[in-house]
Design a protein around this motif. Structure first.
Motif, mmCIF file in Angstrom:
data_model
loop_
_atom_site.group_PDB
_atom_site.id
_atom_site.type_symbol
_atom_site.label_atom_id
_atom_site.label_comp_id
_atom_site.label_asym_id
_atom_site.label_seq_id
_atom_site.Cartn_x
_atom_site.Cartn_y
_atom_site.Cartn_z
ATOM 1 N N ASP A 123 0.867 -1.187 0.000
ATOM 2 C CA ASP A 123 0.000 0.000 0.000
ATOM 3 C C ASP A 123 0.906 1.239 0.000
ATOM 4 O OD1 ASP A 123 -1.796 2.023 0.373
ATOM 5 O OD2 ASP A 123 -2.771 1.146 2.127
ATOM 6 N N TRP A 124 1.425 1.573 -1.172
ATOM 7 C CA TRP A 124 2.445 2.621 -1.256
ATOM 8 C C TRP A 124 1.884 4.015 -1.044
ATOM 9 C CZ3 TRP A 124 3.046 6.388 -5.183
ATOM 10 C CH2 TRP A 124 2.150 6.288 -6.251
ATOM 11 N N TYR A 125 0.579 4.201 -1.231
ATOM 12 C CA TYR A 125 -0.003 5.512 -0.934
ATOM 13 C C TYR A 125 0.062 5.795 0.575
ATOM 14 C CZ TYR A 125 -1.913 5.902 -5.676
ATOM 15 O OH TYR A 125 -2.064 6.017 -7.037
ATOM 16 N N THR A 126 -0.243 4.787 1.383
ATOM 17 C CA THR A 126 -0.142 4.962 2.831
ATOM 18 C C THR A 126 1.310 5.166 3.246
ATOM 19 O OG1 THR A 126 -2.159 3.688 3.259
ATOM 20 C CG2 THR A 126 -0.597 3.867 5.059
ATOM 21 N N LEU A 127 2.216 4.398 2.654
ATOM 22 C CA LEU A 127 3.642 4.592 2.927
ATOM 23 C C LEU A 127 4.073 6.013 2.604
ATOM 24 C CD1 LEU A 127 6.568 3.694 3.515
ATOM 25 C CD2 LEU A 127 6.709 2.960 1.120
ATOM 26 N N SER A 128 3.588 6.565 1.504
ATOM 27 C CA SER A 128 3.978 7.924 1.100
ATOM 28 C C SER A 128 3.679 8.927 2.213
ATOM 29 C CB SER A 128 3.239 8.324 -0.177
ATOM 30 O OG SER A 128 3.594 7.490 -1.256
ATOM 31 N N GLY A 129 2.519 8.778 2.855
ATOM 32 C CA GLY A 129 2.175 9.680 3.953
ATOM 33 C C GLY A 129 3.165 9.596 5.090
ATOM 34 N N PHE A 130 3.591 8.385 5.434
ATOM 35 C CA PHE A 130 4.567 8.226 6.512
ATOM 36 C C PHE A 130 5.908 8.850 6.133
ATOM 37 C CE2 PHE A 130 2.225 4.021 7.677
ATOM 38 C CZ PHE A 130 1.177 4.753 8.218
ATOM 39 N N ILE A 131 6.299 8.698 4.873
ATOM 40 C CA ILE A 131 7.546 9.296 4.396
ATOM 41 C C ILE A 131 7.475 10.816 4.483
ATOM 42 C CG2 ILE A 131 8.950 9.688 2.327
ATOM 43 C CD1 ILE A 131 8.426 6.765 1.558
ATOM 44 N N TRP A 132 6.363 11.389 4.029
ATOM 45 C CA TRP A 132 6.203 12.847 4.084
ATOM 46 C C TRP A 132 6.194 13.346 5.523
ATOM 47 C CZ3 TRP A 132 1.726 12.060 0.171
ATOM 48 C CH2 TRP A 132 2.252 11.988 -1.126
ATOM 49 N N ASP A 133 5.571 12.581 6.427
ATOM 50 C CA ASP A 133 5.564 12.977 7.838
ATOM 51 C C ASP A 133 6.973 13.066 8.411
ATOM 52 O OD1 ASP A 133 3.022 13.609 8.578
ATOM 53 O OD2 ASP A 133 2.522 11.652 9.421
ATOM 54 N N GLU A 134 7.860 12.237 7.916
ATOM 55 C CA GLU A 134 9.237 12.237 8.403
ATOM 56 C C GLU A 134 10.083 13.325 7.736
ATOM 57 O OE1 GLU A 134 10.426 10.553 10.816
ATOM 58 O OE2 GLU A 134 8.895 9.026 11.167
ATOM 59 N N GLY A 135 9.495 14.028 6.767
ATOM 60 C CA GLY A 135 10.247 15.048 6.056
ATOM 61 C C GLY A 135 10.904 14.540 4.790
ATOM 62 N N GLY A 136 10.558 13.318 4.369
ATOM 63 C CA GLY A 136 11.135 12.738 3.169
ATOM 64 C C GLY A 136 10.277 12.967 1.939
ATOM 65 N N GLU A 137 10.773 12.518 0.802
ATOM 66 C CA GLU A 137 10.081 12.648 -0.473
ATOM 67 C C GLU A 137 10.247 11.356 -1.272
ATOM 68 O OE1 GLU A 137 8.271 15.176 -1.297
ATOM 69 O OE2 GLU A 137 8.912 16.703 0.149
ATOM 70 N N LEU A 138 9.350 11.135 -2.214
ATOM 71 C CA LEU A 138 9.502 10.010 -3.132
ATOM 72 C C LEU A 138 10.558 10.327 -4.194
ATOM 73 C CD1 LEU A 138 5.726 9.147 -3.705
ATOM 74 C CD2 LEU A 138 7.272 8.218 -1.973
ATOM 75 N N ALA A 139 10.593 11.579 -4.600
ATOM 76 C CA ALA A 139 11.564 12.054 -5.589
ATOM 77 C C ALA A 139 11.670 13.560 -5.448
ATOM 78 C CB ALA A 139 11.136 11.674 -7.006
ATOM 79 N N VAL A 140 12.829 14.115 -5.841
ATOM 80 C CA VAL A 140 13.030 15.557 -5.774
ATOM 81 C C VAL A 140 13.604 16.042 -7.094
ATOM 82 C CG1 VAL A 140 13.348 15.584 -3.274
ATOM 83 C CG2 VAL A 140 15.333 15.327 -4.773
ATOM 84 N N GLU A 141 13.383 17.326 -7.365
ATOM 85 C CA GLU A 141 13.883 17.945 -8.590
ATOM 86 C C GLU A 141 14.996 18.926 -8.256
ATOM 87 O OE1 GLU A 141 14.283 21.154 -11.464
ATOM 88 O OE2 GLU A 141 13.209 21.369 -9.563
ATOM 89 N N SER A 142 16.049 18.894 -9.038
ATOM 90 C CA SER A 142 17.160 19.821 -8.868
ATOM 91 C C SER A 142 17.775 20.102 -10.230
ATOM 92 C CB SER A 142 18.219 19.238 -7.920
ATOM 93 O OG SER A 142 19.318 20.123 -7.789
ATOM 94 N N GLY A 143 17.836 21.373 -10.583
ATOM 95 C CA GLY A 143 18.418 21.744 -11.860
ATOM 96 C C GLY A 143 17.714 21.144 -13.055
ATOM 97 N N GLY A 144 16.396 20.948 -12.921
ATOM 98 C CA GLY A 144 15.636 20.395 -14.033
ATOM 99 C C GLY A 144 15.648 18.888 -14.131
ATOM 100 N N GLN A 145 16.323 18.211 -13.198
ATOM 101 C CA GLN A 145 16.396 16.751 -13.205
ATOM 102 C C GLN A 145 15.746 16.181 -11.941
ATOM 103 O OE1 GLN A 145 17.704 14.619 -15.558
ATOM 104 N NE2 GLN A 145 18.064 16.354 -16.925
ATOM 105 N N TRP A 146 14.961 15.130 -12.138
ATOM 106 C CA TRP A 146 14.300 14.465 -11.011
ATOM 107 C C TRP A 146 15.095 13.227 -10.596
ATOM 108 C CZ3 TRP A 146 9.994 15.886 -8.225
ATOM 109 C CH2 TRP A 146 9.259 16.965 -8.724
ATOM 110 N N SER A 147 15.116 12.969 -9.273
ATOM 111 C CA SER A 147 15.820 11.790 -8.749
ATOM 112 C C SER A 147 14.988 11.139 -7.654
ATOM 113 C CB SER A 147 17.181 12.184 -8.171
ATOM 114 O OG SER A 147 17.993 12.804 -9.148
ATOM 115 N N GLY A 148 14.968 9.819 -7.612
ATOM 116 C CA GLY A 148 14.290 9.100 -6.557
ATOM 117 C C GLY A 148 15.025 9.249 -5.239
ATOM 118 N N THR A 149 14.284 9.318 -4.135
ATOM 119 C CA THR A 149 14.909 9.564 -2.828
ATOM 120 C C THR A 149 14.376 8.641 -1.737
ATOM 121 O OG1 THR A 149 13.279 11.338 -2.472
ATOM 122 C CG2 THR A 149 15.441 11.988 -3.310
ATOM 123 N N LEU A 150 13.995 7.434 -2.088
ATOM 124 C CA LEU A 150 13.516 6.493 -1.078
ATOM 125 C C LEU A 150 14.623 6.075 -0.109
ATOM 126 C CD1 LEU A 150 11.264 4.130 -3.229
ATOM 127 C CD2 LEU A 150 10.514 5.899 -1.635
#
Length: 422
Positions: A195-222
């Motif tokens: 149930d990755w949608y529920t996991l996403s909420g827990f990640i966001w609560d911790e201050g994390g992200e699924l992916a981030v953008e920097s300089g026009g490029q996206w990277s996964g951050t699990l």
């Protein structure tokens, strides 16, 4: 996270508008507001009665504009919208999923509605889980229409038998109460391993992200420390039930498992309760709701916000009329009406109190204030198509080293988001 335009930057937008002419106000010479406006809405997004009432009210208040509302199936809608946006005669207004705005905005297929969002629609008050995915590079392309998010659906009888007098307000109490529910052959919670949608909420609560953008490029951050902490909590909670570690919440459908009567909790949208009661009438009146608990009792946990946005194709020849339709559908009056008709959360948290006292909806609205959406990369849909998050979760739940598994999943996300020419 995408940048949002707020009222603080309205002067800048107005200045740019004056320099570039009246097009941003929707006053192009070919737009005379005396023709039919074609609107694509998705199946089951609004009831026939709602659409009938809205159409009658809108046409009465906007002489000379007729609405042609065409209902579209979700299956195959992506390619259909993409084709329409590239054509010379697209519909004038289209409903799209809130996480899909970025992919349609790429290449200039959508109108920039930033000015209308700030000037007329009160964008400062929009739910973040709807506002953020509709805003790309500080321009608002998607106008929030409605939202829905997960809550904890619980069995009141099992809570009472376990001596739990009120729902938990924070994560640690949630864990303690769930352990109490694991008695007499009952499951404290049914939480599927993927149930990755529920996991996403827990990640966001911790201050994390699924992916981030920097300089026009996206990277996964699990594999970040914060994202790994979210996965660690998910593992702790999931272990307090008998949910499968290698399947999502639809395999088997968690509502059917809960409907057997021996499961204390599931994480689902409130509308799931009616499906459960229809299947097992003995549970009618025994199902309650509370927001997904946060790390402290000060606020509910962050949740994934699903929902829809309204967009206007760049190729429309009647921008002004299209914007009038969007403004009406997204305005306060019809937001409340839609929420009442469909048990949605309105696009502004302050409107929820006007909807009514239905427990599930009010609970959902509390969580929606802290909702988020998936990364606003135009290629995020490609990530979900192969979804490396699901096998990553299974690996961790079955004993794999979390950091190693997270690095591999993050690399897969990065590779997909950075593919060129697809």
């Amino acid at each position: 996270m995408p940048q949002r335009v707020t009222s603080a930057s309205l002067a800048t937008v107005l200045s740019a508008t004056l320099l570039t002419g009246c097009g941003a106000f929707g006053l192009s010479s070919g737009d005379d507001a005396t023709r039919t406006v074609t609107v694509w809405l998705m199946e089951n997004s609004a009831s026939p009665d709602f659409l009938k009432r809205f159409t009658a009210d809108f046409e009465a208040k906007n002489a000379g504009i007729k609405l042609d509302i065409q209902i579209q199936p979700w299956v195959g809608i992506g390619p259909k919208i993409t084709k329409a946006l590239k054509g010379s005669n697209p519909p004038d207004v289209i409903e799209v999923g809130n996480t899909q705005v970025a992919q349609y905005a790429v290449g200039g297929g959508l109108e920039d509605l930033t000015l209308e969002a700030m000037r007329d629609l009160g964008s400062d008050d929009w739910l973040p889980g709807l506002a953020e995915p509709g805003s790309i590079d500080a321009a608002q392309y998607g106008i929030p229409w409605y939202a829905a998010n997960r809550v904890v659906v619980y069995n009141k009888d099992l809570f009472a038998k376990a001596g739990i007098k009120q729902p938990p307000a924070d994560r640690r109490q949630w864990i303690r109460d769930t352990r109490k529910l694991n008695t007499a052959g009952n499951q404290g919670i049914y939480l599927a391993g993927q149930d990755w949608y529920t996991l996403s909420g827990f990640i966001w609560d911790e201050g994390g992200e699924l992916a981030v953008e920097s300089g026009g490029q996206w990277s996964g951050t699990l594999d970040s420390k914060a994202a790994l902490a979210g996965m660690d909590f998910y593992k702790e909670l999931q272990a307090l039930g008998q949910g499968p570690k290698d399947a999502d919440e639809e395999h088997p459908p968690q509502r059917e498992v809960f409907g057997r009567g021996n499961v204390g909790q599931i994480v689902a949208t409130p509308g799931t309760a009616k499906l459960i009661e229809d299947k097992n009438p003995a549970l009618r009146g025994k199902i309650g709701f509370f927001p997904v608990p946060g790390k402290s009792a000060k606020r509910p946990g962050t949740v994934f916000t699903g929902g829809s946005e309204l967009v206007v194709p760049r190729a429309t020849d009647q921008r002004r009329s299209a914007v009038k339709v969007v403004s009406a559908l997204a305005g306060d009056k019809w937001q409340v009406e839609l929420a009442r008709a469909m048990n949605y959360v309105p696009n502004k948290a302050k409107l929820s109190a006007a909807v009514g006292g239905e427990e599930g909806l009010l609970t959902m609205a509390k969580g929606a204030k802290y909702g988020r959406a998936t990364p606003s990369s135009p290629k995020w849909g490609d990530v979900e198509a192969k979804n490396p998050i699901k096998p990553y979760m299974t690996q961790v739940l079955t004993g794999a080293d979390p950091k190693t598994a997270a690095k591999a999943a993050s690399l897969s996300i990065t590779t997909t988001l950075q593919k060129v020419g697809e």
